[in-house]
Scaffold this motif. Structure first.
Motif, short mmCIF file in Angstrom:
data_model
loop_
_atom_site.label_atom_id
_atom_site.label_comp_id
_atom_site.label_asym_id
_atom_site.label_seq_id
_atom_site.Cartn_x
_atom_site.Cartn_y
_atom_site.Cartn_z
N GLU A 4 -21.88 40.72 1.59
CA GLU A 4 -22.97 40.40 2.51
C GLU A 4 -24.15 41.35 2.33
OE1 GLU A 4 -21.23 40.68 6.35
OE2 GLU A 4 -20.21 38.74 6.25
N THR A 5 -23.86 42.61 2.07
CA THR A 5 -24.91 43.63 1.96
C THR A 5 -25.40 43.83 0.54
OG1 THR A 5 -23.20 45.36 1.78
CG2 THR A 5 -24.07 44.88 3.99
N GLY A 6 -24.78 43.16 -0.42
CA GLY A 6 -25.19 43.31 -1.81
C GLY A 6 -24.84 44.66 -2.41
N ARG A 7 -23.77 45.29 -1.91
CA ARG A 7 -23.43 46.64 -2.37
C ARG A 7 -22.19 46.69 -3.27
NH1 ARG A 7 -24.49 50.28 3.14
NH2 ARG A 7 -26.69 49.67 3.38
N SER A 8 -21.70 45.55 -3.69
CA SER A 8 -20.52 45.55 -4.56
C SER A 8 -20.78 46.35 -5.82
CB SER A 8 -20.14 44.11 -4.93
OG SER A 8 -19.78 43.38 -3.77
N ARG A 9 -22.01 46.27 -6.34
CA ARG A 9 -22.35 47.02 -7.56
C ARG A 9 -22.27 48.51 -7.31
NH1 ARG A 9 -27.09 49.17 -8.94
NH2 ARG A 9 -28.18 47.97 -7.32
N ALA A 35 -15.23 51.95 1.76
CA ALA A 35 -15.46 52.29 3.16
C ALA A 35 -16.60 53.29 3.31
CB ALA A 35 -14.18 52.85 3.78
N MET A 36 -16.73 54.24 2.39
CA MET A 36 -17.83 55.20 2.45
C MET A 36 -19.16 54.48 2.23
SD MET A 36 -16.57 58.77 0.70
CE MET A 36 -15.94 58.10 -0.84
N VAL A 37 -19.17 53.53 1.31
CA VAL A 37 -20.39 52.76 1.05
C VAL A 37 -20.74 51.88 2.25
CG1 VAL A 37 -21.32 50.89 -0.37
CG2 VAL A 37 -20.16 52.81 -1.46
N CYS A 38 -19.71 51.46 2.99
CA CYS A 38 -19.93 50.57 4.14
C CYS A 38 -20.13 51.34 5.45
CB CYS A 38 -18.75 49.61 4.28
SG CYS A 38 -18.68 48.36 2.98
N GLY A 39 -20.24 52.66 5.39
CA GLY A 39 -20.59 53.41 6.58
C GLY A 39 -19.44 53.90 7.43
N PHE A 40 -18.24 54.02 6.84
CA PHE A 40 -17.09 54.49 7.61
C PHE A 40 -16.90 56.01 7.53
CE2 PHE A 40 -16.13 50.03 7.50
CZ PHE A 40 -15.39 49.80 8.65
N GLY A 41 -17.87 56.72 6.96
CA GLY A 41 -17.77 58.18 6.88
C GLY A 41 -17.24 58.65 5.55
N ALA A 48 -32.11 60.51 7.38
CA ALA A 48 -32.75 59.28 7.86
C ALA A 48 -32.34 58.08 7.01
CB ALA A 48 -34.27 59.45 7.85
N LYS A 49 -32.33 58.27 5.69
CA LYS A 49 -32.02 57.15 4.80
C LYS A 49 -30.56 56.74 4.89
CE LYS A 49 -34.59 55.67 2.09
NZ LYS A 49 -35.55 54.56 2.15
N THR A 50 -29.66 57.70 5.00
CA THR A 50 -28.24 57.36 5.05
C THR A 50 -27.86 56.75 6.40
OG1 THR A 50 -27.73 59.67 5.64
CG2 THR A 50 -27.53 59.05 3.32
N GLU A 51 -28.49 57.23 7.47
CA GLU A 51 -28.23 56.62 8.77
C GLU A 51 -28.73 55.18 8.78
OE1 GLU A 51 -29.94 59.07 11.77
OE2 GLU A 51 -28.29 60.52 11.77
N SER A 52 -29.86 54.95 8.16
CA SER A 52 -30.42 53.60 8.11
C SER A 52 -29.56 52.68 7.25
CB SER A 52 -31.84 53.65 7.54
OG SER A 52 -32.35 52.36 7.35
N ALA A 53 -29.05 53.23 6.13
CA ALA A 53 -28.24 52.41 5.21
C ALA A 53 -26.78 52.35 5.62
CB ALA A 53 -28.35 52.98 3.79
N GLY A 54 -26.35 53.24 6.51
CA GLY A 54 -24.95 53.26 6.91
C GLY A 54 -24.05 53.77 5.80
N VAL A 55 -24.47 54.85 5.12
CA VAL A 55 -23.72 55.42 4.01
C VAL A 55 -23.50 56.89 4.28
CG1 VAL A 55 -23.68 55.80 1.52
CG2 VAL A 55 -24.82 53.79 2.42
#
Length: 387
Positions: free
Chosen positions: A175-180, A110-116, A320-327
Protein backbone atom coordinates in the motif's frame (compact mmCIF):
# COMPACT_ATOMS: atom_id res chain seq x y z
CA UNK A 1 1.30 -31.55 16.16
CA UNK A 2 3.24 -32.80 13.15
CA UNK A 3 6.85 -33.73 13.85
CA UNK A 4 9.07 -34.64 10.90
CA UNK A 5 11.87 -37.13 11.53
CA UNK A 6 12.55 -38.56 8.05
CA UNK A 7 13.83 -37.10 4.79
CA UNK A 8 10.80 -38.47 2.95
CA UNK A 9 8.36 -36.73 5.28
CA UNK A 10 10.29 -33.48 4.93
CA UNK A 11 10.23 -33.79 1.15
CA UNK A 12 6.47 -34.37 1.18
CA UNK A 13 5.89 -31.30 3.34
CA UNK A 14 8.18 -29.09 1.22
CA UNK A 15 6.55 -30.29 -2.00
CA UNK A 16 3.18 -29.28 -0.58
CA UNK A 17 4.55 -25.96 0.68
CA UNK A 18 5.87 -25.18 -2.81
CA UNK A 19 2.26 -24.85 -3.97
CA UNK A 20 1.75 -21.73 -1.83
CA UNK A 21 2.96 -18.14 -2.14
CA UNK A 22 4.92 -18.23 1.09
CA UNK A 23 6.11 -20.41 3.97
CA UNK A 24 7.12 -19.22 7.43
CA UNK A 25 10.38 -20.48 8.94
CA UNK A 26 12.08 -20.39 12.33
CA UNK A 27 14.82 -22.32 14.11
CA UNK A 28 15.89 -23.20 17.62
CA UNK A 29 19.60 -23.58 18.22
CA UNK A 30 22.36 -23.53 20.82
CA UNK A 31 25.61 -21.59 20.64
CA UNK A 32 26.87 -21.25 24.18
CA UNK A 33 29.36 -24.12 23.87
CA UNK A 34 30.29 -23.99 20.18
CA UNK A 35 31.69 -21.60 17.58
CA UNK A 36 29.03 -22.52 15.05
CA UNK A 37 25.38 -22.66 16.06
CA UNK A 38 24.06 -26.16 16.72
CA UNK A 39 20.75 -26.50 14.88
CA UNK A 40 18.26 -28.24 17.15
CA UNK A 41 14.85 -27.60 15.60
CA UNK A 42 13.25 -26.17 12.46
CA UNK A 43 9.67 -24.91 12.42
CA UNK A 44 7.72 -24.47 9.18
CA UNK A 45 4.17 -23.39 8.40
CA UNK A 46 2.16 -23.00 5.22
CA UNK A 47 -0.71 -20.50 4.98
CA UNK A 48 -3.67 -21.56 7.11
CA UNK A 49 -5.84 -20.76 10.09
CA UNK A 50 -4.58 -23.33 12.60
CA UNK A 51 -1.62 -25.56 13.49
CA UNK A 52 -2.52 -28.26 10.95
CA UNK A 53 -0.47 -26.64 8.19
CA UNK A 54 2.63 -26.32 10.36
CA UNK A 55 5.30 -28.80 11.36
CA UNK A 56 8.38 -29.26 13.49
CA UNK A 57 11.49 -30.77 11.87
CA UNK A 58 13.97 -32.58 14.11
CA UNK A 59 17.41 -32.16 12.49
CA UNK A 60 19.09 -34.15 15.27
CA UNK A 61 17.55 -37.43 14.03
CA UNK A 62 20.32 -39.53 12.41
CA UNK A 63 20.01 -39.79 8.65
CA UNK A 64 17.64 -36.85 8.20
CA UNK A 65 18.72 -34.73 5.19
CA UNK A 66 17.72 -31.09 4.95
CA UNK A 67 18.11 -31.04 1.16
CA UNK A 68 14.30 -30.96 0.57
CA UNK A 69 14.17 -27.80 2.66
CA UNK A 70 17.09 -26.30 0.77
CA UNK A 71 15.33 -27.08 -2.51
CA UNK A 72 12.35 -25.10 -1.19
CA UNK A 73 14.72 -22.27 -0.24
CA UNK A 74 15.93 -22.17 -3.85
CA UNK A 75 12.37 -22.09 -5.23
CA UNK A 76 11.94 -18.42 -6.12
CA UNK A 77 8.15 -18.76 -6.48
CA UNK A 78 7.76 -19.16 -2.70
CA UNK A 79 8.58 -16.34 -0.28
CA UNK A 80 10.46 -17.57 2.81
CA UNK A 81 9.32 -15.58 5.84
CA UNK A 82 11.51 -15.19 8.96
CA UNK A 83 11.61 -12.86 11.93
CA UNK A 84 15.08 -11.46 12.76
CA UNK A 85 16.59 -13.86 10.26
CA UNK A 86 20.31 -13.20 10.61
CA UNK A 87 21.24 -16.08 12.91
CA UNK A 88 18.91 -18.48 11.12
CA UNK A 89 20.46 -17.63 7.77
CA UNK A 90 23.95 -18.07 9.15
CA UNK A 91 23.09 -21.63 10.16
CA UNK A 92 21.83 -22.55 6.71
CA UNK A 93 24.68 -20.82 4.92
CA UNK A 94 27.35 -22.53 7.04
CA UNK A 95 25.62 -25.90 6.56
CA UNK A 96 24.86 -25.76 2.83
CA UNK A 97 25.90 -22.34 1.46
CA UNK A 98 22.26 -21.65 0.62
CA UNK A 99 20.12 -18.58 1.22
CA UNK A 100 16.29 -18.56 1.11
CA UNK A 101 15.17 -16.72 -2.01
CA UNK A 102 13.12 -14.60 -1.99
CA UNK A 103 13.46 -13.66 1.68
CA UNK A 104 11.12 -11.62 3.88
CA UNK A 105 12.16 -10.54 7.37
CA UNK A 106 9.26 -9.28 9.47
CA UNK A 107 11.55 -7.42 11.87
CA UNK A 108 13.01 -5.35 9.03
CA UNK A 109 9.56 -4.85 7.50
CA UNK A 110 8.14 -3.76 10.85
CA UNK A 111 10.84 -1.09 11.24
CA UNK A 112 10.05 0.22 7.77
CA UNK A 113 6.35 0.22 8.66
CA UNK A 114 6.83 2.29 11.81
CA UNK A 115 6.83 -0.33 14.57
CA UNK A 116 10.07 0.97 16.12
CA UNK A 117 13.67 -0.24 16.23
CA UNK A 118 14.35 -3.99 16.32
CA UNK A 119 10.78 -4.75 17.32
CA UNK A 120 10.39 -8.16 18.93
CA UNK A 121 8.26 -11.02 17.62
CA UNK A 122 6.09 -11.09 20.73
CA UNK A 123 5.24 -7.41 20.27
CA UNK A 124 4.24 -7.92 16.64
CA UNK A 125 2.08 -10.93 17.46
CA UNK A 126 0.32 -9.00 20.20
CA UNK A 127 -0.23 -5.89 18.09
CA UNK A 128 -1.01 -7.48 14.72
CA UNK A 129 -2.33 -11.00 15.38
CA UNK A 130 -3.96 -9.93 18.67
CA UNK A 131 -2.65 -13.10 20.29
CA UNK A 132 -0.62 -13.68 23.48
CA UNK A 133 2.54 -15.80 23.40
CA UNK A 134 3.58 -18.28 26.07
CA UNK A 135 7.32 -17.57 26.48
CA UNK A 136 7.96 -19.98 29.37
CA UNK A 137 10.04 -22.23 27.08
CA UNK A 138 12.19 -19.40 25.70
CA UNK A 139 15.28 -20.36 27.70
CA UNK A 140 15.51 -24.07 27.21
CA UNK A 141 18.01 -26.68 26.06
CA UNK A 142 16.66 -27.46 22.61
CA UNK A 143 19.16 -30.28 22.11
CA UNK A 144 17.61 -32.47 24.79
CA UNK A 145 15.17 -35.16 23.77
CA UNK A 146 12.32 -35.85 24.10
CA UNK A 147 10.85 -32.40 23.76
CA UNK A 148 7.90 -31.59 25.99
CA UNK A 149 4.48 -30.64 24.63
CA UNK A 150 5.02 -27.13 26.00
CA UNK A 151 8.31 -26.78 24.11
CA UNK A 152 6.76 -27.98 20.87
CA UNK A 153 3.74 -25.70 21.26
CA UNK A 154 6.05 -22.75 21.92
CA UNK A 155 8.21 -23.59 18.90
CA UNK A 156 5.28 -23.99 16.51
CA UNK A 157 3.73 -20.69 17.63
CA UNK A 158 6.82 -18.95 16.29
CA UNK A 159 5.72 -19.78 12.73
CA UNK A 160 1.92 -20.02 12.92
CA UNK A 161 1.43 -16.47 14.25
CA UNK A 162 4.13 -15.31 11.86
CA UNK A 163 1.68 -15.90 9.00
CA UNK A 164 -0.64 -13.15 10.25
CA UNK A 165 2.29 -10.82 10.86
CA UNK A 166 3.67 -11.39 7.38
CA UNK A 167 0.35 -10.93 5.59
CA UNK A 168 -0.32 -7.67 7.45
CA UNK A 169 3.14 -6.21 6.83
CA UNK A 170 3.31 -7.34 3.20
CA UNK A 171 -0.01 -5.66 2.51
CA UNK A 172 1.06 -2.47 4.26
CA UNK A 173 4.32 -2.37 2.30
CA UNK A 174 2.41 -2.79 -0.94
CA UNK A 175 0.00 0.00 0.00
CA UNK A 176 2.81 2.40 0.88
CA UNK A 177 5.12 1.41 -1.97
CA UNK A 178 7.91 0.44 0.43
CA UNK A 179 8.49 -3.18 -0.57
CA UNK A 180 11.65 -2.07 -2.39
CA UNK A 181 12.96 -0.55 0.84
CA UNK A 182 12.80 -3.93 2.56
CA UNK A 183 14.43 -5.68 -0.39
CA UNK A 184 17.33 -3.23 -0.22
CA UNK A 185 17.80 -3.90 3.49
CA UNK A 186 17.78 -7.66 2.99
CA UNK A 187 20.67 -7.67 0.53
CA UNK A 188 23.04 -7.59 3.50
CA UNK A 189 21.40 -10.66 5.04
CA UNK A 190 21.83 -12.67 1.84
CA UNK A 191 25.48 -11.75 1.31
CA UNK A 192 28.09 -14.41 2.23
CA UNK A 193 30.40 -11.65 3.51
CA UNK A 194 27.94 -11.08 6.36
CA UNK A 195 28.70 -14.52 7.81
CA UNK A 196 32.30 -15.17 6.82
CA UNK A 197 34.96 -13.74 9.12
CA UNK A 198 38.43 -13.98 7.53
CA UNK A 199 40.77 -14.67 10.48
CA UNK A 200 43.09 -11.82 9.48
CA UNK A 201 40.15 -9.40 9.76
CA UNK A 202 39.00 -10.63 13.18
CA UNK A 203 41.06 -7.92 14.93
CA UNK A 204 38.61 -5.28 13.71
CA UNK A 205 36.04 -6.59 16.20
CA UNK A 206 38.40 -6.10 19.14
CA UNK A 207 37.95 -2.74 20.89
CA UNK A 208 41.29 -1.13 21.69
CA UNK A 209 42.29 2.16 23.26
CA UNK A 210 45.20 2.77 20.91
CA UNK A 211 45.59 2.78 17.15
CA UNK A 212 49.36 2.25 17.18
CA UNK A 213 50.17 0.10 14.11
CA UNK A 214 52.81 -1.85 16.08
CA UNK A 215 50.31 -2.69 18.79
CA UNK A 216 47.58 -3.52 16.30
CA UNK A 217 49.93 -5.86 14.43
CA UNK A 218 50.11 -8.05 17.54
CA UNK A 219 46.36 -7.72 18.13
CA UNK A 220 45.74 -8.85 14.55
CA UNK A 221 47.90 -11.97 14.88
CA UNK A 222 46.41 -12.93 18.24
CA UNK A 223 42.85 -12.44 16.98
CA UNK A 224 43.61 -14.45 13.82
CA UNK A 225 45.08 -17.33 15.84
CA UNK A 226 42.06 -17.33 18.17
CA UNK A 227 39.61 -17.32 15.25
CA UNK A 228 41.32 -20.22 13.46
CA UNK A 229 41.66 -22.23 16.68
CA UNK A 230 37.98 -21.67 17.57
CA UNK A 231 36.75 -22.53 14.08
CA UNK A 232 38.80 -25.70 13.76
CA UNK A 233 37.68 -27.03 17.15
CA UNK A 234 34.18 -25.53 17.02
CA UNK A 235 34.50 -23.80 20.39
CA UNK A 236 33.50 -20.22 21.30
CA UNK A 237 36.32 -17.76 20.68
CA UNK A 238 36.01 -16.52 24.27
CA UNK A 239 36.71 -20.07 25.42
CA UNK A 240 40.16 -19.75 23.84
CA UNK A 241 40.81 -16.38 25.46
CA UNK A 242 38.69 -13.26 25.95
CA UNK A 243 39.24 -9.84 24.46
CA UNK A 244 40.60 -8.36 27.68
CA UNK A 245 43.24 -11.10 27.80
CA UNK A 246 44.06 -10.49 24.14
CA UNK A 247 44.64 -6.79 24.83
CA UNK A 248 46.83 -7.64 27.83
CA UNK A 249 48.89 -10.08 25.74
CA UNK A 250 49.31 -7.52 22.94
CA UNK A 251 50.50 -4.97 25.49
CA UNK A 252 52.93 -7.24 27.36
CA UNK A 253 54.11 -9.24 24.33
CA UNK A 254 55.25 -12.38 26.21
CA UNK A 255 58.18 -14.22 24.64
CA UNK A 256 58.34 -17.31 26.86
CA UNK A 257 56.05 -19.69 28.72
CA UNK A 258 57.23 -18.11 31.96
CA UNK A 259 56.24 -14.61 30.83
CA UNK A 260 52.94 -15.95 29.54
CA UNK A 261 52.26 -17.45 32.96
CA UNK A 262 52.33 -13.97 34.52
CA UNK A 263 49.22 -12.90 32.63
CA UNK A 264 46.45 -11.85 35.00
CA UNK A 265 43.58 -12.25 32.56
CA UNK A 266 44.52 -15.38 30.63
CA UNK A 267 42.68 -18.47 31.84
CA UNK A 268 44.65 -21.51 32.99
CA UNK A 269 43.87 -23.40 29.78
CA UNK A 270 45.55 -20.66 27.76
CA UNK A 271 48.85 -20.96 29.58
CA UNK A 272 49.73 -24.40 28.30
CA UNK A 273 49.54 -26.71 25.30
CA UNK A 274 48.42 -25.64 21.83
CA UNK A 275 46.88 -22.38 22.97
CA UNK A 276 50.04 -21.22 24.75
CA UNK A 277 52.21 -22.16 21.78
CA UNK A 278 49.82 -20.41 19.41
CA UNK A 279 49.82 -17.25 21.54
CA UNK A 280 53.62 -17.04 21.67
CA UNK A 281 53.94 -17.61 17.93
CA UNK A 282 51.24 -15.02 17.19
CA UNK A 283 52.95 -12.45 19.40
CA UNK A 284 56.25 -13.10 17.65
CA UNK A 285 54.67 -12.70 14.20
CA UNK A 286 53.08 -9.43 15.29
CA UNK A 287 56.30 -8.05 16.74
CA UNK A 288 58.26 -8.98 13.61
CA UNK A 289 55.64 -7.63 11.20
CA UNK A 290 57.23 -5.26 8.62
CA UNK A 291 56.02 -1.70 8.96
CA UNK A 292 54.44 -1.65 5.50
CA UNK A 293 52.30 -4.69 6.43
CA UNK A 294 51.04 -3.36 9.76
CA UNK A 295 47.28 -2.73 10.14
CA UNK A 296 46.12 0.69 9.06
CA UNK A 297 43.02 1.60 11.07
CA UNK A 298 40.38 3.74 9.43
CA UNK A 299 40.97 7.24 10.76
CA UNK A 300 38.92 9.02 8.14
CA UNK A 301 36.46 10.22 10.76
CA UNK A 302 38.91 10.89 13.59
CA UNK A 303 39.48 14.54 12.71
CA UNK A 304 36.20 15.46 11.10
CA UNK A 305 35.45 19.15 11.25
CA UNK A 306 31.85 18.75 12.34
CA UNK A 307 29.65 21.82 12.13
CA UNK A 308 27.76 21.36 15.45
CA UNK A 309 24.92 23.69 14.51
CA UNK A 310 24.38 21.86 11.22
CA UNK A 311 24.55 18.49 13.01
CA UNK A 312 21.82 19.64 15.40
CA UNK A 313 19.67 20.79 12.48
CA UNK A 314 20.14 17.42 10.77
CA UNK A 315 18.92 15.71 13.94
CA UNK A 316 15.81 17.87 13.94
CA UNK A 317 15.25 17.16 10.25
CA UNK A 318 15.72 13.41 10.79
CA UNK A 319 13.19 13.39 13.62
CA UNK A 320 10.67 15.29 11.53
CA UNK A 321 11.13 13.15 8.42
CA UNK A 322 11.00 9.80 10.23
CA UNK A 323 7.95 10.77 12.27
CA UNK A 324 6.23 11.83 9.07
CA UNK A 325 7.23 8.64 7.24
CA UNK A 326 6.63 6.36 10.21
CA UNK A 327 10.13 4.85 10.10
CA UNK A 328 12.55 4.18 12.96
CA UNK A 329 15.14 7.01 13.05
CA UNK A 330 18.11 4.73 13.70
CA UNK A 331 17.18 2.73 10.63
CA UNK A 332 17.85 5.86 8.58
CA UNK A 333 20.96 7.31 10.23
CA UNK A 334 22.77 6.88 13.57
CA UNK A 335 24.23 9.96 15.24
CA UNK A 336 27.72 9.27 13.86
CA UNK A 337 26.41 9.41 10.28
CA UNK A 338 24.69 12.73 10.93
CA UNK A 339 27.98 14.14 12.21
CA UNK A 340 29.72 12.80 9.11
CA UNK A 341 27.22 14.56 6.84
CA UNK A 342 27.64 17.78 8.85
CA UNK A 343 31.41 17.46 8.31
CA UNK A 344 31.03 17.24 4.55
CA UNK A 345 31.23 13.47 3.97
CA UNK A 346 28.87 12.12 1.34
CA UNK A 347 29.69 8.40 1.30
CA UNK A 348 27.11 7.75 4.02
CA UNK A 349 24.29 5.15 3.90
CA UNK A 350 21.67 7.79 4.75
CA UNK A 351 22.41 9.47 1.43
CA UNK A 352 21.87 6.35 -0.67
CA UNK A 353 19.01 4.09 -1.75
CA UNK A 354 15.60 4.45 -0.15
CA UNK A 355 17.09 6.43 2.75
CA UNK A 356 17.95 9.21 0.30
CA UNK A 357 14.27 9.43 -0.64
CA UNK A 358 13.10 9.68 2.96
CA UNK A 359 15.86 11.85 4.40
CA UNK A 360 19.00 12.19 2.29
CA UNK A 361 17.73 14.57 -0.39
CA UNK A 362 16.48 17.10 2.15
CA UNK A 363 19.59 16.58 4.29
CA UNK A 364 21.77 17.62 1.34
CA UNK A 365 19.52 20.58 0.59
CA UNK A 366 19.79 21.64 4.23
CA UNK A 367 23.59 21.44 4.06
CA UNK A 368 23.56 23.52 0.89
CA UNK A 369 21.35 26.23 2.41
CA UNK A 370 18.46 25.49 0.07
CA UNK A 371 15.94 24.77 2.85
CA UNK A 372 15.33 25.96 6.39
CA UNK A 373 13.42 24.46 9.29
CA UNK A 374 10.58 26.25 11.03
CA UNK A 375 8.55 25.34 14.10
CA UNK A 376 4.83 25.00 13.48
CA UNK A 377 3.17 24.15 16.76
CA UNK A 378 4.51 20.76 17.84
CA UNK A 379 5.76 20.00 14.33
CA UNK A 380 8.69 21.04 12.17
CA UNK A 381 8.07 22.46 8.72
CA UNK A 382 10.53 22.61 5.81
CA UNK A 383 10.86 26.02 4.21
CA UNK A 384 12.23 26.22 0.66
CA UNK A 385 14.82 28.95 0.12
CA UNK A 386 15.44 28.33 -3.58
CA UNK A 387 13.12 31.11 -4.72
Amino acid sequence: MKTITTTQALEEFCTQAAQFDYVTVDTEFLRERTYYSKLCLIQLAMPGEDDSTGCIVDPLVPGLSLEPLYALFRDTSVVKVFHAARQDLEIFYVDAEVFPEPLFDTQVAAMVCGFGEQVGYETLVRRIAKQPLDKTSRFTDWSRRPLTDAQMKYALADVTHLRDVYEFLAEKLEETGRSRWVREELTVLTSPETYIIPPMDAWRRVKTRTNSPKFLAVVRELAAFREIYAQERNVPRNRVFKDDALIELASNKPKTQEELGRSRLLLREGRRGDVADGILQAVQRGVECPQQDMPKPDRSRDKLQVNPALADLLRVLLKAKTESAGVAAKLIAPAADLDAIAAGLRDVPALNGWRREVFGEDALRLCEGKIALAAEGANVRIVNLDA
